[in-house]
Scaffold this active site. Structure first.
Site, PDB file in Angstrom:
ATOM      1  N   CYS A   1      17.884  -1.790  -0.562  1.00 14.77           N
ATOM      2  CA  CYS A   1      18.599  -1.468   0.678  1.00 14.77           C
ATOM      3  C   CYS A   1      17.589  -1.104   1.765  1.00 14.77           C
ATOM      4  CB  CYS A   1      19.568  -0.315   0.432  1.00 14.77           C
ATOM      5  SG  CYS A   1      20.421   0.223   1.923  1.00 14.77           S
TER       6      CYS A   1
ATOM      7  N   CYS B   1      18.650   1.723   4.046  1.00 17.83           N
ATOM      8  CA  CYS B   1      18.511   3.072   3.478  1.00 17.83           C
ATOM      9  C   CYS B   1      17.046   3.492   3.382  1.00 17.83           C
ATOM     10  CB  CYS B   1      19.104   3.142   2.069  1.00 17.83           C
ATOM     11  SG  CYS B   1      20.604   2.197   1.828  1.00 17.83           S
ATOM     12  N   ASP B   2      16.169   2.588   2.944  1.00 14.65           N
ATOM     13  CA  ASP B   2      14.812   3.002   2.553  1.00 14.65           C
ATOM     14  C   ASP B   2      13.689   2.419   3.412  1.00 14.65           C
ATOM     15  OD1 ASP B   2      16.097   4.276   0.468  1.00 14.65           O
ATOM     16  OD2 ASP B   2      15.891   2.567  -0.876  1.00 14.65           O
TER      17      ASP B   2
END
Ligand code: NAP
Length: 300
Positions: A131, A134-135
């Site tokens: 992701c 997200c990261d």
């Protein structure tokens, strides 16, 4: 006792909740992670009618707010099975909670497919991720790679190109499956390199990812990267529902466009359903169809 329990709080499940609530049914949505589902991993959604451009997180939040404003109840629970008790179904959750509903809509979506290269699991969170939304920020100023050739990979590469020093977009063919418009935008970026006809054969580094060994056009090559985002598609996670629903060879729940399964009172919607086109728009369409079918079944 709920009228309808919806398993999965992504676009399909949340749309089903809106339709079922508007039909006056008592509705519970069970979601194991984050409301909004897979779409929350998309940095930008630009193919949802009437919204020119929106982050997936915001679109997911809006869908969740709308379902709750209509009166849908929501619980964060991971469902591990459903028992068919005839006139009602019992939903079993991993920490022991039990919910009962007269009808069930499975809208469990799909999870990221893993690459299957040695040490992949060990390096998740230590350089390997699924992701970029997200990261991606963890790799500011660092070189990264994205693997895949669909819209997810293209969007991930675009997002990472804003913050990472270099983005290698590794794909196993010589052309991409995703939208040409995204490919052109990436081609125009100085810090994006297309690595085509290439497969990742090894993840390098001890405790943290430090590079990739790839085979490109038959020749071995190493890329120094601190992050690898795997974006090679998704697969369903329907095993827990196998007693109630027929699964196809790839694990998708068999149901026609009417979203009916082989078990009366159990319906299926969205990316977990076997169908040709798995898109946000087809997921919300399924949500509406499944909810109306469930309401008709309850009112029969
Ligand atoms: P996808 O379109 O299925 O693409 C998966 C890609 O991964 C393909 O290029 C495939 O290669 C490659 N691949 C599959 N298995 C592989 C393996 N074992 N090793 C290496 N490569 C592998 O998946 P997606 O990009 O996640 O998109 C899923 C759906 O969501 C698509 O319909 C997409 O359009 C949609 N989507 C929409 C948005 C949006 O903004 N609305 C955003 C993201 C995704 P081949 O091409 O060789 O098969």
């Amino acid at each position: 006792m709920y009228d309808i329990i919806i398993i999965g709080g992504g676009p399909a499940g949340l749309t089903a909740a809106v339709y079922a609530r508007r039909a006056g049914k008592r509705v519970l949505v069970l979601e194991k992670a984050a409301l909004g589902g897979q779409i929350t991993w998309s940095p930008k959604v630009e193919n949802f009618p009437s919204v020119a451009s929106i982050s997936g997180t915001e679109l997911g939040d809006r869908m969740a707010e709308q379902a709750m404003a209509q009166g849908a109840e929501v619980e964060l629970e991971e469902v591990i099975g459903v028992e068919d008790c005839g006139e009602y179904k019992r939903v079993l959750c991993d920490f022991g909670a039990r919910y009962e509903g007269r009808a069930i809509i499975l809208a469990t979506g799909a999870k990221p497919r893993m690459l299957g290269v040695e040490r992949e699991e060990e390096l998740v969170g230590a350089g390997v991720g699924y992701c970029a939304v997200c990261d991606g920020a963890f790799f500011k100023g660092l070189p990264v790679a994205v693997n895949g050739g669909g819209n997810s990979a293209l969007q991930d590469a675009m997002l990472l190109s804003e913050t990472s020093s270099r983005v290698y977009l590794i794909h196993r063919r010589d052309s991409f499956r995703g939208e040409e418009k995204l490919v052109e935008a990436l081609r125009a970026k100085d810090n994006v390199e297309f690595v085509l006809n290439a497969s990742i054969t090894a993840l390098l580094g001890d405790d943290e990812l430090r590079g990739l060994r790839i085979v490109q056009n038959g020749a071995e090559r190493e890329l120094a990267v601190d992050g690898l985002f795997v974006a090679i598609g998704h697969e369903p996670d329907n095993a827990a529902f196998a007693p109630l629903v027929e699964l196809d060879g790839r694990g998708y729940a068999a149901a026609g466009e009417d979203c009916l399964t082989k078990t009366p009172g159990v319906f299926v919607a969205g990316d977990c359903r076997a169908k040709k086109v798995h898109q946000l728009t087809t997921a919300v369409a399924d949500g509406a169809v499944a909810a109306l079918a469930a309401c008709a079944w309850l009112d029969r």
